[in-house]
Write an enzyme that holds these catalytic residues in place. Structure first.
Site, PDB file in Angstrom:
ATOM      1  N   LEU A   1       0.670  -1.346  -0.052  1.00  0.00           N
ATOM      2  CA  LEU A   1      -0.208   0.093   0.230  1.00  0.00           C
ATOM      3  C   LEU A   1       0.890   1.307   0.494  1.00  0.00           C
ATOM      4  O   LEU A   1       2.216   0.399   0.528  1.00  0.00           O
ATOM      5  CB  LEU A   1      -0.802  -0.314   1.459  1.00  0.00           C
ATOM      6  CG  LEU A   1      -1.963  -1.531   1.224  1.00  0.00           C
ATOM      7  CD1 LEU A   1      -2.476  -1.093   2.730  1.00  0.00           C
ATOM      8  CD2 LEU A   1      -2.763  -1.131   0.302  1.00  0.00           C
ATOM      9  N   ASP A   2       0.184   2.307  -0.813  1.00  0.00           N
ATOM     10  CA  ASP A   2       0.971   3.506  -1.121  1.00  0.00           C
ATOM     11  C   ASP A   2       1.111   4.090   1.157  1.00  0.00           C
ATOM     12  O   ASP A   2       0.900   3.804   1.644  1.00  0.00           O
ATOM     13  CB  ASP A   2       0.482   4.546  -1.362  1.00  0.00           C
ATOM     14  CG  ASP A   2       0.202   4.279  -2.997  1.00  0.00           C
ATOM     15  OD1 ASP A   2       0.735   3.690  -3.359  1.00  0.00           O
ATOM     16  OD2 ASP A   2      -0.459   4.879  -3.530  1.00  0.00           O
ATOM     17  N   VAL A   3       2.871   4.688   1.372  1.00  0.00           N
ATOM     18  CA  VAL A   3       2.270   4.902   1.940  1.00  0.00           C
ATOM     19  C   VAL A   3       1.331   6.509   3.103  1.00  0.00           C
ATOM     20  O   VAL A   3       1.074   5.853   3.616  1.00  0.00           O
ATOM     21  CB  VAL A   3       4.135   6.791   2.276  1.00  0.00           C
ATOM     22  CG1 VAL A   3       3.954   7.102   3.883  1.00  0.00           C
ATOM     23  CG2 VAL A   3       5.234   5.696   2.174  1.00  0.00           C
TER      24      VAL A   3
END
EC number: 5.4.99.-
Length: 309
Positions: free
Chosen positions: A139-141
């Site tokens: 997942l993106d930051v």
């Protein structure tokens, strides 16, 4: 230790900018290639050239590549807000908070899921690159929600295959600007790195196949809450696809969201949440499903939209 390579410019790169040619030939980012050229580490027929100079097929290119980066070490570090939803000998399922990366990487010194799990004593699969051990998807930051990590070698292999074969049901909720037409649909548009911004991705004709299914759950005057099912899992896929439709995720300033609306909803990141994850358990073969509630910032933004409706 640096590495010097010498080779003629291939016909397929004739007429490209020097930094683009270096990027293509050696698999470097455009930023890294430009820095290398500006440092005088890319010679054309024995002479340094500006990065914007066009190269000609057959010209001799001599490039000094930087030494590979040292292996990144996973450091156990407690991660506030990282919640373990489920764990057994094969998998650990977490609810990832905002501001946390999946694994360590060059240029990222913040908290990671892998470091957080190590801090609370979870032994992770040793498959994959050292810094990505056990990571089968990311997942993106700036994206919150449910994520699975492999603890056993068997689970790592089984889950990697399941993600590759699109056997994992990945559900996201997103609040996007405006109203989608049609309210339910599929975006089938290839994605590749953005041609001018290394940190962004874009719909590109030569990109990797990328398919996103969406269904509007709720509509507000300025935005819509949508359920999103990913068929593929490209970097920034949901953000790129909705931006390409001119309905960027609310708060996603990187991909063209309205900063005024983001401020009104008190959002400092994209409204995008990994809501649910379903897959066959790698050991038992039984289907398992895990759900994550909206974190406070997204719930608050949604409440403001509903109050204004």
């Amino acid at each position: 230790m640096s590495d010097t390579r010498s080779l003629p410019v291939p016909d397929g790169l004739d007429g490209l900018r020097l930094d683009q040619a270096v990027s293509r030939l050696f698999g470097l980012s455009r930023t890294a290639a430009a820095a290398l050229v500006e440092a005088g580490d890319a010679l054309v027929d024995g002479f340094p050239r500006p990065k914007a100079d066009k190269v000609s097929a057959g010209s001799w290119l001599e490039v000094t590549l930087p030494a590979p980066p040292a292996a990144i070490e996973v450091v156990p570090q407690a991660v506030p807000g990282l919640r373990v939803i489920y764990a057994d000998d094969d998998i650990v399922v977490v609810d990832k908070p905002v501001g946390v990366a999946a694994h360590p990487s060059p240029g990222w010194s913040g908290p990671t899921v892998i470091g957080g799990l190590a801090a609370v004593g979870h032994r992770i699969s040793t498959s994959g690159a050292a810094e990505r051990q056990g990571i089968v998807h990311r997942l993106d930051v700036g994206t919150t929600g449910v994520m699975v990590v492999a603890k056993s070698e068997h689970a790592y292999s089984a889950l990697k295959r399941a993600f590759k074969e699109r056997e994992v049901d990945k559900r996201y909720h997103a609040v996007v600007q405006g109203h989608l037409d049609p309210l339910r649909g599929t975006v089938d548009a290839p994605i590749d790195r953005h041609p001018t911004h290394d940190y962004k991705w874009a719909v590109m004709s030569g990109g990797k196949p990328s398919v996103t299914h969406y269904d509007t759950l709720e509509a507000f005057p300025a935005a819509s809450l949508v359920d999103v099912r990913l068929e593929t899992g490209r970097t920034h896929q949901i953000r790129v696809h909705f931006s390409a439709m001119r309905h960027p995720c609310v708060g996603d300033l990187t991909y063209g969201a309205d900063p005024t609306l983001a401020a009104r909803l008190k959002l400092s990141r994209q409204w995008l949440h990994a809501r649910a994850l379903s897959f066959l358990h790698p050991r038992t073969g039984e289907e398992v499903r895990f759900v994550s509630d909206y974190p406070d910032d997204l719930a608050q933004a949604l409440a403001i939209l509903r109050d204004a409706a």
